[in-house]
Every structure is written in C-alpha cells, then in structure tokens.
Write a protein that holds these residues in place. Structure first.
Motif: not given
Length: 519
Positions: A284-287, A309-310, A325-330, A430-432
């Motif tokens: 999942p990705q958030y801003s 980053i896309t 949009a970033l996942p937790q790992s990033s 997943d890209n919230r």
C-alpha cells in the motif's frame, strides 16, 4: 432478450433450417423429419457433411458461432456439389439462405466421400484462419485472457507495463452478453476506432461454476460499473450505456466481500471493526510531506532512482518535499537521507462530495461504515440510506424506483426495506491517493467480475512514455500474481524447459531422417 425470447428464437431457427434443407437430408439418405428436430438435426448434418459432432456444441457458444456458421454453410454446399467461389460467397452473404434456394431449385448430387481438403489455397487459408480464431476466442473467453496494467493504482504489486494472464475459470467463466461482436477485442475495433459489437440482441447473464470464491484482498479484474459516459473522465458528459461485458476492464484489490462492513479511518481500512491486514506481496502507498532543512543538498534524481518512485513528487517550498505515493519500505529509507528532517503521512481532512455516495461528510481517507450488499440480505430503506443503494436498485437490479418526498416506491409499491438480488464487492487500489476505485463509484456487482490475474508473462518499464527509454523488467517475467512470500521469476526454468524440448526435437528429427535414409 430474456431466456424465453432466446428459446423462441432458437426454435424459429430450427424450423427455418428444416424448411430450407429437408430435401438435402433426403438426398443424403436421411429422413425429412430429421431436418426439423432441434440439436438432433445438427448431429445428423455433421454426419452428412462428414464433420465432427462436437461442432454442434460450438454453435451454441456466442461469438464463436459467428465464425462456425459460415464454415458449415460452405461445407454443406460443397457436400452437394456446389463448390464454386460464387456458391460459397452466396452461401455466406445470404446468411445461409442460399442453401434453401439450392434445396428447392437445383438438382444436386450428394458426395458422401468427398475430398475434405479446401478446393484452393485461398479457401484453405481462410479455413485455417477461421479455426484459429475459433480456438483463440474459446480460450480468450472461457479460460485465459491477456491483460495489460495501464495505471499505477496497484503499483508495487502490479506495475504499469505488466502483461498478465487473467484466469476466467477461477471465479467462473462468464458467457458473453453481446453475442454479435468481434472476437478477441474489447469494446473498440483497432485502427478504425469504432464499436466492436452490437448491443442488441443480448444474452442474459450466466456464469459457469467457480473453482473458488473471491476472498478479501484478492486482486480482481472486473468491468467498471461507472462506465456510462461517452468520455470516461468528463462527469458532465452525455450518458452512454454499454453492455456489462463491454464496459472498461479495471483491476483492483477486493477490499471487502458481500456482508462485510468497511470503514476507513485516517487512511487505514477496517473490515467488520478490525484492521485489514494485507498479504505480504501487497505494498500500500500513501502520500507524504517531507521537511527539508534547506541547507543540505538533496538530489531528487537520486531519490527517484533509489526509491523507484513512479508517481509524481517534487519540491513545493524551500523546506518541503511532497511524494504522492510511497510504500512503507521507501518511507523507512527516506528517513535516513541526510537533510530530510521529518516524514509525515498526508491524511485528508474535510468533506469531499465526490466520495461515494456523495451525501456524507467523508473524504478519501475517512469514510464509512458502509455495508457491502449480499444477495438475500435486507436493509432498511429511507432518505438517509437510499443514496447508498439507489444505483443498485434502479440500475444493477433493474427495479422501477421512484421517490416522492419521504415516500419510496419500488415497482409501484411503497417500501421501507430492500432485499438484494445480487452479491456486491468493494474494490480499491493499493495506491491510496491515486486510484479511481469504490471510494468514488461504490459497489461492484457480481455480474461485472471478469477474472483473476494469475501470471505475469512480460513486464516493460517505460510503456507509458511512448517506449522512448523502455526496458524489460527481467525479474518480473514469469512471476505469479498471488501467493506467499515475495514474487519469484520462473523465466529461467522456462528457458531450460524450452532448450530441453528443442534439443529433444532436434535429435528426434535427426534419428527419424536417418531411419528413412536406411530404408
């Protein structure tokens, strides 16, 4: 057209077939009445023209029958000596009625043991092409369909440029609702850019038994329920209704299944009161808003490449960066970059009336609870709850809905509750903060489900940039979409198997050639 209408139509076709062919049946040594008996007449005809009996089954499969009927018309004419190019053209352009003309006006001879080979190279090519289309359409419609990921709504799980195989049989293959349509294309013919189908006549919804049910967090391909605009993203555009199976294909994650209650609090999803736990492969990705000390040099190109980053990101102030949009790992890696002092997830506040159902003080990060309708279950119906289910009642389930003040009528009766005919699902990306999903248009009816993505056979980076700087993502080739653990490529095993087969085939042919030489 309802089932009863189709049964009458099929019966009418059988009568017309009998009237137009009974003399030919007699010529072939059969009884005239055999031309009139539904299904049986087809079996007899296959015996007469010396073709496989399973062709009859293919005639009942929408779209495929469009190719098989002309073949049978031509084969019938050839069996009775009408094998000129003109005969074959007339057989096709008259939709088979030329056979009736031959039946009543021409002297014919039955060639029981005729040569089954095509009379010329052109007909041979057309015959081979037709059967290739029949087989490909059968596979495409009922077993496996290729699909391309066009957007980043499931980014990091499924990437833009992933080429998938989507299983039709996992959730039960759905028969086409538009029987007159071009094969292996969706709603538009390539190059000429026109509709690939006729909306009428239509077939009722039918789905074969499923191997499995849709589970929470499954990635699902479905027809976008809100696809009723001529131009997809113009909210004020004229209405343009499409058949269900010709609505735009979407791919999202099934967040909630029939009977669930979904709620989103500060971007976190809760199902039936418990936080939804995604599988390991989900990202999942958030801003995020990132504070920068403004002194330490920050290389944005390095960050983009290092964090893969896309989606959009950049500097909005001297001391602030924003990542859409970033996942937790990033996010964890970002915290360790010198000069970046604070990383804060953006949580939307306030009211957004574009959020379903458009009557609540909700936004993309905070909504619910919402009940996901289940077939056979009943909900209270009043002015407050109606916006949630209005489209279900009037559009998805075809009821006559009228509202007059506080009075709600369905099919002419005043009601205070409603019992659902169908199951519904809640689909999200997943890209919230970059996903057009159920938060904007609501529920996905069960009859809109297309299939389950199972396999990535190709993945190309840069496909949305016009392939200017494209590259193959080798680590994603031949990977499964679902499963435990991180995705693993089986491409090397495919290459080994291919090399083994080619080697075996080479030595087999060499041995066969040697044996023929010795003889």
């Amino acid at each position: 057209m309802e089932i009863s209408g189709w049964l009458i139509f099929i019966l009418l076709v059988q009568v017309i077939h009998g009237i137009g062919t009974w003399k030919l049946y007699e010529k072939a040594g059969r009884k005239a009445w055999e031309a009139f008996v539904p299904v049986y007449n087809g079996i007899v005809l296959m015996q007469i023209i010396n073709r496989p009996k399973y062709w009859i089954l293919l005639l009942f499969i929408p779209v495929i029958n469009l190719f098989l009927f002309p073949i049978i018309w031509i084969e019938t004419l050839r069996t009775f000596g009408k094998k000129s190019t003109l005969d074959m053209v007339l057989g096709v352009v008259t939709l088979g009625f030329y056979i009736a003309y031959v039946n009543y006006t021409q002297e014919t001879t039955y060639f029981a043991n005729r040569d089954l080979k095509a009379p010329n190279k052109t007909m041979d090519t057309l015959g081979s092409l037709s059967f290739a289309i029949v087989v490909a359409t059968l596979v495409h419609t009922y077993f496996i369909q290729p699909y391309t990921i066009p957007t980043s709504s499931l980014e990091k799980s499924l990437l833009v440029g992933d080429f998938l195989f989507v299983s039709k049989f996992h959730y039960g293959a759905r028969t086409p609702m538009t029987p007159i349509a071009a094969p292996m294309v969706h709603d538009t013919l390539p190059i000429i850019k026109t509709k690939s189908y006729l909306a009428k006549p239509s077939l009722p919804y039918f789905r074969f038994p499923a191997l499995q049910k849709i589970e929470r967090n499954d990635i699902v391909v479905f027809n976008w329920p809100a696809d009723t605009l001529f131009h997809m993203y113009k909210a004020a555009d004229k209405r343009y209704d499409k058949p269900i199976d010709k609505k735009t294909n979407y791919v999202k994650r099934c967040t909630a299944i029939p009977g669930d209650k979904i709620e989103i609090k500060d971007g976190i999803i809760f199902i039936n009161g418990k936080e939804s736990i995604l599988p390991e492969r989900a990202k999942p990705q958030y801003s995020y808003k990132v504070a920068w000390d403004g002194k330490t040099p920050v290389d944005l190109d390095y960050i983009k490449k290092e964090l893969n980053i896309t989606d959009a990101f950049g500097q909005i102030a001297n001391d602030t960066l924003v990542f859409s949009a970033l996942p937790q790992s990033s996010v964890d890696r970002l915290r360790n970059i010198p000069g970046l002092t604070k990383v804060e997830r953006i949580i939307h506040k306030g009211t957004d009336k574009t959020i379903f159902p458009g009557t609540m003080d909700w936004n993309v990060d905070n909504l619910g609870p919402i009940y996901i309708p289940e077939a056979g279950k009943t909900v209270e119906l009043n002015k407050e709850t109606l916006p949630f289910y209005k489209k279900i009642i009037s559009e998805y389930e075809g009821k006559d809905l009228k509202v007059n003040g506080n009075e709600i009528r369905i099919d002419g009766k005043v009601v205070t509750s409603y019992t659902f005919d169908k199951d519904y699902f809640w689909m999200m990306g997943d890209n919230r903060h970059n996903s057009l999903d159920s938060r904007y248009w609501g529920f996905v009816p069960a009859d809109h489900i297309v299939g389950k993505p199972i396999f990535i056979w190709m993945s190309i980076d840069g496909i949305n940039d016009g392939l200017k700087n494209w590259r193959i993502r080798w680590d994603r080739l031949f990977t499964t979409v679902s499963g435990d653990g991180q995705p693993k490529s089986y491409f090397q095993y495919f290459l080994i198997a291919l090399a083994a087969y080619l080697g075996f085939d080479y030595f087999r042919k060499k041995k066969k050639k040697k044996e023929e030489t010795n003889v």
